[in-house]
Design a protein around this motif. Structure first.
Motif, PDB file in Angstrom:
ATOM      1  N   MET A   1      -7.964 -30.025  13.589  1.00 39.31           N
ATOM      2  CA  MET A   1      -9.245 -29.382  13.373  1.00 39.31           C
ATOM      3  C   MET A   1      -9.910 -29.102  14.723  1.00 39.31           C
ATOM      4  SD  MET A   1     -12.313 -30.645  10.958  1.00 39.31           S
ATOM      5  CE  MET A   1     -13.957 -30.409  11.526  1.00 39.31           C
ATOM      6  N   THR A   2     -10.465 -27.929  14.871  1.00 42.47           N
ATOM      7  CA  THR A   2     -11.137 -27.526  16.105  1.00 42.47           C
ATOM      8  C   THR A   2     -12.540 -28.120  16.139  1.00 42.47           C
ATOM      9  OG1 THR A   2      -9.902 -25.465  16.116  1.00 42.47           O
ATOM     10  CG2 THR A   2     -11.868 -25.551  17.474  1.00 42.47           C
ATOM     11  N   SER A   3     -12.906 -28.778  17.230  1.00 40.68           N
ATOM     12  CA  SER A   3     -14.242 -29.350  17.361  1.00 40.68           C
ATOM     13  C   SER A   3     -15.224 -28.274  17.822  1.00 40.68           C
ATOM     14  CB  SER A   3     -14.225 -30.503  18.364  1.00 40.68           C
ATOM     15  OG  SER A   3     -14.164 -30.010  19.694  1.00 40.68           O
ATOM     16  N   PHE A   4     -16.501 -28.608  17.706  1.00 42.97           N
ATOM     17  CA  PHE A   4     -17.549 -27.699  18.189  1.00 42.97           C
ATOM     18  C   PHE A   4     -17.347 -27.409  19.667  1.00 42.97           C
ATOM     19  CE2 PHE A   4     -20.240 -30.052  14.865  1.00 42.97           C
ATOM     20  CZ  PHE A   4     -19.849 -29.190  13.865  1.00 42.97           C
ATOM     21  N   LEU A   7     -14.535 -24.959  20.382  1.00 46.90           N
ATOM     22  CA  LEU A   7     -14.981 -23.569  20.188  1.00 46.90           C
ATOM     23  C   LEU A   7     -15.817 -23.091  21.369  1.00 46.90           C
ATOM     24  CD1 LEU A   7     -15.957 -23.298  16.409  1.00 46.90           C
ATOM     25  CD2 LEU A   7     -14.187 -22.026  17.610  1.00 46.90           C
ATOM     26  N   LYS A   8     -16.707 -23.955  21.844  1.00 47.03           N
ATOM     27  CA  LYS A   8     -17.569 -23.585  22.968  1.00 47.03           C
ATOM     28  C   LYS A   8     -16.725 -23.305  24.212  1.00 47.03           C
ATOM     29  CE  LYS A   8     -21.617 -23.274  24.957  1.00 47.03           C
ATOM     30  NZ  LYS A   8     -22.865 -23.784  24.469  1.00 47.03           N
ATOM     31  N   HIS A   9     -15.730 -24.146  24.477  1.00 45.78           N
ATOM     32  CA  HIS A   9     -14.863 -23.937  25.636  1.00 45.78           C
ATOM     33  C   HIS A   9     -14.003 -22.685  25.457  1.00 45.78           C
ATOM     34  CE1 HIS A   9     -15.389 -28.495  26.434  1.00 45.78           C
ATOM     35  NE2 HIS A   9     -16.309 -27.797  27.056  1.00 45.78           N
ATOM     36  N   GLN A  10     -13.550 -22.427  24.239  1.00 46.92           N
ATOM     37  CA  GLN A  10     -12.794 -21.200  23.969  1.00 46.92           C
ATOM     38  C   GLN A  10     -13.671 -19.973  24.212  1.00 46.92           C
ATOM     39  OE1 GLN A  10     -10.802 -21.234  20.116  1.00 46.92           O
ATOM     40  NE2 GLN A  10     -10.377 -23.421  20.367  1.00 46.92           N
ATOM     41  N   LEU A  11     -14.952 -20.060  23.826  1.00 48.55           N
ATOM     42  CA  LEU A  11     -15.874 -18.947  24.063  1.00 48.55           C
ATOM     43  C   LEU A  11     -16.037 -18.705  25.560  1.00 48.55           C
ATOM     44  CD1 LEU A  11     -17.876 -16.811  23.017  1.00 48.55           C
ATOM     45  CD2 LEU A  11     -19.634 -18.606  23.040  1.00 48.55           C
ATOM     46  N   SER A  12     -16.226 -19.760  26.333  1.00 46.88           N
ATOM     47  CA  SER A  12     -16.363 -19.609  27.780  1.00 46.88           C
ATOM     48  C   SER A  12     -15.121 -18.963  28.378  1.00 46.88           C
ATOM     49  CB  SER A  12     -16.596 -20.966  28.448  1.00 46.88           C
ATOM     50  OG  SER A  12     -17.813 -21.520  28.030  1.00 46.88           O
ATOM     51  N   ASP A  13     -13.951 -19.412  27.949  1.00 46.45           N
ATOM     52  CA  ASP A  13     -12.694 -18.845  28.452  1.00 46.45           C
ATOM     53  C   ASP A  13     -12.569 -17.372  28.090  1.00 46.45           C
ATOM     54  OD1 ASP A  13     -12.027 -21.325  29.480  1.00 46.45           O
ATOM     55  OD2 ASP A  13     -10.636 -21.825  27.844  1.00 46.45           O
ATOM     56  N   ALA A  14     -12.929 -17.025  26.859  1.00 47.41           N
ATOM     57  CA  ALA A  14     -12.836 -15.626  26.412  1.00 47.41           C
ATOM     58  C   ALA A  14     -13.807 -14.732  27.179  1.00 47.41           C
ATOM     59  CB  ALA A  14     -13.092 -15.534  24.905  1.00 47.41           C
ATOM     60  N   ILE A  15     -15.017 -15.239  27.430  1.00 40.11           N
ATOM     61  CA  ILE A  15     -15.996 -14.471  28.210  1.00 40.11           C
ATOM     62  C   ILE A  15     -15.478 -14.279  29.627  1.00 40.11           C
ATOM     63  CG2 ILE A  15     -18.304 -14.525  29.244  1.00 40.11           C
ATOM     64  CD1 ILE A  15     -19.224 -15.967  26.629  1.00 40.11           C
ATOM     65  N   LEU A  24     -15.137 -12.256  19.787  1.00 39.83           N
ATOM     66  CA  LEU A  24     -15.602 -11.995  18.429  1.00 39.83           C
ATOM     67  C   LEU A  24     -14.861 -12.827  17.387  1.00 39.83           C
ATOM     68  CD1 LEU A  24     -16.183  -8.149  18.616  1.00 39.83           C
ATOM     69  CD2 LEU A  24     -17.879  -9.989  18.711  1.00 39.83           C
ATOM     70  N   ASP A  25     -13.608 -13.135  17.629  1.00 38.66           N
ATOM     71  CA  ASP A  25     -12.848 -13.965  16.696  1.00 38.66           C
ATOM     72  C   ASP A  25     -13.453 -15.360  16.548  1.00 38.66           C
ATOM     73  OD1 ASP A  25     -11.048 -11.920  16.191  1.00 38.66           O
ATOM     74  OD2 ASP A  25      -9.497 -12.709  17.533  1.00 38.66           O
ATOM     75  N   LEU A  26     -14.205 -15.807  17.538  1.00 38.71           N
ATOM     76  CA  LEU A  26     -14.822 -17.129  17.496  1.00 38.71           C
ATOM     77  C   LEU A  26     -16.128 -17.138  16.695  1.00 38.71           C
ATOM     78  CD1 LEU A  26     -14.158 -18.060  21.206  1.00 38.71           C
ATOM     79  CD2 LEU A  26     -12.948 -18.952  19.201  1.00 38.71           C
ATOM     80  N   TYR A  27     -16.704 -15.967  16.478  1.00 37.56           N
ATOM     81  CA  TYR A  27     -17.961 -15.831  15.735  1.00 37.56           C
ATOM     82  C   TYR A  27     -17.679 -15.560  14.259  1.00 37.56           C
ATOM     83  CZ  TYR A  27     -20.923 -15.383  19.924  1.00 37.56           C
ATOM     84  OH  TYR A  27     -21.614 -15.605  21.087  1.00 37.56           O
ATOM     85  N   SER A  28     -18.524 -16.102  13.376  1.00 41.97           N
ATOM     86  CA  SER A  28     -18.432 -15.740  11.966  1.00 41.97           C
ATOM     87  C   SER A  28     -18.882 -14.284  11.822  1.00 41.97           C
ATOM     88  CB  SER A  28     -19.304 -16.669  11.117  1.00 41.97           C
ATOM     89  OG  SER A  28     -20.672 -16.481  11.409  1.00 41.97           O
ATOM     90  N   PRO A  29     -18.429 -13.595  10.786  1.00 44.32           N
ATOM     91  CA  PRO A  29     -18.783 -12.174  10.627  1.00 44.32           C
ATOM     92  C   PRO A  29     -20.286 -11.909  10.569  1.00 44.32           C
ATOM     93  CG  PRO A  29     -17.000 -12.762   9.142  1.00 44.32           C
ATOM     94  CD  PRO A  29     -17.494 -14.049   9.771  1.00 44.32           C
ATOM     95  N   ASP A  30     -21.069 -12.884  10.093  1.00 46.86           N
ATOM     96  CA  ASP A  30     -22.520 -12.696   9.983  1.00 46.86           C
ATOM     97  C   ASP A  30     -23.289 -13.500  11.030  1.00 46.86           C
ATOM     98  OD1 ASP A  30     -21.878 -15.162   8.919  1.00 46.86           O
ATOM     99  OD2 ASP A  30     -23.241 -14.990   7.205  1.00 46.86           O
ATOM    100  N   ALA A  31     -22.620 -13.827  12.120  1.00 47.02           N
ATOM    101  CA  ALA A  31     -23.239 -14.635  13.180  1.00 47.02           C
ATOM    102  C   ALA A  31     -24.442 -13.928  13.793  1.00 47.02           C
ATOM    103  CB  ALA A  31     -22.208 -14.930  14.268  1.00 47.02           C
ATOM    104  N   ALA A  75     -23.708 -27.362  20.372  1.00 50.63           N
ATOM    105  CA  ALA A  75     -23.090 -27.677  21.662  1.00 50.63           C
ATOM    106  C   ALA A  75     -23.968 -27.015  22.718  1.00 50.63           C
ATOM    107  CB  ALA A  75     -21.665 -27.144  21.719  1.00 50.63           C
ATOM    108  N   VAL A  76     -24.547 -27.808  23.599  1.00 50.68           N
ATOM    109  CA  VAL A  76     -25.511 -27.301  24.587  1.00 50.68           C
ATOM    110  C   VAL A  76     -24.891 -27.370  25.978  1.00 50.68           C
ATOM    111  CG1 VAL A  76     -27.811 -27.606  25.595  1.00 50.68           C
ATOM    112  CG2 VAL A  76     -27.447 -28.048  23.153  1.00 50.68           C
ATOM    113  N   THR A  77     -24.949 -26.244  26.678  1.00 50.42           N
ATOM    114  CA  THR A  77     -24.367 -26.142  28.021  1.00 50.42           C
ATOM    115  C   THR A  77     -25.361 -25.497  28.975  1.00 50.42           C
ATOM    116  OG1 THR A  77     -22.179 -25.819  27.054  1.00 50.42           O
ATOM    117  CG2 THR A  77     -22.437 -25.190  29.349  1.00 50.42           C
ATOM    118  N   GLU A  78     -25.379 -25.982  30.205  1.00 51.00           N
ATOM    119  CA  GLU A  78     -26.074 -25.284  31.286  1.00 51.00           C
ATOM    120  C   GLU A  78     -24.989 -24.736  32.192  1.00 51.00           C
ATOM    121  OE1 GLU A  78     -29.123 -27.501  33.281  1.00 51.00           O
ATOM    122  OE2 GLU A  78     -29.876 -28.320  31.401  1.00 51.00           O
TER     123      GLU A  78
END
Length: 143
Positions: A1-4, A7-15, A24-31, A75-78
């Motif tokens: 199971m993917t943790s919160f 997902l946050k680290h995957q988002l940073s890597d994708a950006i 976009l694959d990391l976001y729900s369709p109605d995000a 998940a909070v990041t600075e």
């Protein structure tokens, strides 16, 4: 199971790799994406916001320097956002800022909320005035 945090680290890597589809694959369709630039709902609008930054700053990069480790959801990041404006960048008034060649360094923080294994809400906070000043823009008096 993917943790919160996964997902946050995957988002940073994708950006950082400017992989819009992966973002976009990391976001729900109605995000919902909330930032100083405005509120975007759904993949189309969220993708458009990311595209503006990827086009304007082809070397855009996020560097996380603090994560609230005892928080899972959100998940909070600075982090620090860096890049050089070598492409067109859309301004809030609808004008397009032509490439300035200026380098930006912005301090930012974000909160990422996850539901059902996808990002449901992402709230990004940075000083938009700081961004515009670094791009060489200034405030003008309105008569």
């Amino acid at each position: 199971m993917t943790s919160f945090w996964d997902l946050k680290h995957q988002l940073s890597d994708a950006i950082n790799s400017h992989d819009l589809q992966r973002v976009l694959d990391l976001y729900s369709p109605d995000a919902v994406y909330v930032s100083p630039a405005g509120v975007a709902e759904g993949h189309e609008q969220i993708g458009w916001i990311y595209e503006q930054f990827f086009k304007g700053f082809p070397d855009l990069h996020l560097t996380a320097w603090f994560e609230v480790e005892d928080s899972d959801n959100p998940a909070v990041t600075e982090w620090t956002i860096t890049g050089t404006q070598t492409g067109p960048f859309l301004l809030p008034d609808g004008r397009e800022l032509e490439p300035t060649g200026r380098h930006i360094v912005l301090r930012a923080t974000c909160s990422t909320f996850v539901q059902n294994g996808k990002i449901s809400t992402h709230r990004e906070y940075y000083d938009q005035l700081e961004l515009f000043v670094q791009l060489g823009l200034c405030l003008t008096k309105i008569d």
